[in-house]
Write a protein that holds these residues in place. Structure first.
Motif: not given
Length: 201
Positions: A111-132
């Motif tokens: 729950x903490x991780x789902x509700x942590x916006x930094x998790x989303x920000x990391x994957x949206x701005x760093x992880x996902x662009x890198x993976x793509x």
């Protein structure tokens, strides 16, 4: 950039995420102190459950929408309220017995991780662009090494906390938990403040 670089980058980001002061690290310490090493390990593996769907969601969002700020704001506000609750619970509670609710520890971590916006920000701005930008081998190497880095580091932290727990007298043990409670509240304030920015206030 080759596979070795993908692995190295993933490990670096994973270890950095595990060691960065934040709600999940505070929860890891709290659950290990109030429970045992198994509680800490279950918190440690919770990012695997939450981050994989968030990664795919981020990849989808990158292609489908342009404005992500309102969703981030709502997530941040909800996470802040939850941290307020956990903080107050730690501050007013007295822990004279060990709590071994391992199922609860895992759920809290998720729950903490789902509700942590930094998790989303990391994957949206760093992880996902890198993976793509990587091929299937490179992207897989990055993602797997990231999870090895974050979960491995958190498990090591949990073992360390478990070892020093036996040396903490009951009075200081409760003081430490109350201090962690204040940390939860501080993180909650920061998340709510952060949400106002994303929601346009």
């Amino acid at each position: 950039m080759g596979v070795i670089e993908d692995i190295s980058f993933g490990l670096f980001l994973g270890v950095a995420a595990a060691l960065s002061p934040g709600a999940l690290l505070a929860l890891l310490i709290s659950e290990t102190l109030t429970g045992n090493i198994k509680n800490g390990i279950l918190v440690s593996i919770s990012p695997i459950v939450t981050d994989v769907p968030i990664l795919f969601l981020s990849l989808y969002i990158l292609k489908k929408i342009e404005d992500f700020t309102s969703l981030v704001g709502l997530i941040s506000a909800t996470g802040g309220i939850l941290l307020f609750y956990l903080g107050i619970k730690n501050i007013i509670g007295k822990y004279s017995q060990i709590n071994t609710d391992m199922h609860g520890s895992f759920i809290k971590g998720v729950v903490i991780n789902i509700l942590n916006p930094y998790t989303y920000l990391f994957w949206f701005f760093i992880g996902a662009p890198y993976v793509s930008e990587r091929d299937i081998i490179g992207s897989s190497a990055f993602v797997v090494s990231f999870f090895v880095g974050i979960t491995g580091s958190m498990i090591i932290i949990a073992f360390f906390v478990e070892k020093i727990k036996r040396f903490i007298e009951s009075k200081y043990y409760n003081y430490l938990l109350k201090f962690i409670g204040f940390l939860f509240i501080i993180f909650g304030v920061l998340l709510v403040k952060n949400s106002l920015k994303y929601l346009g206030f």
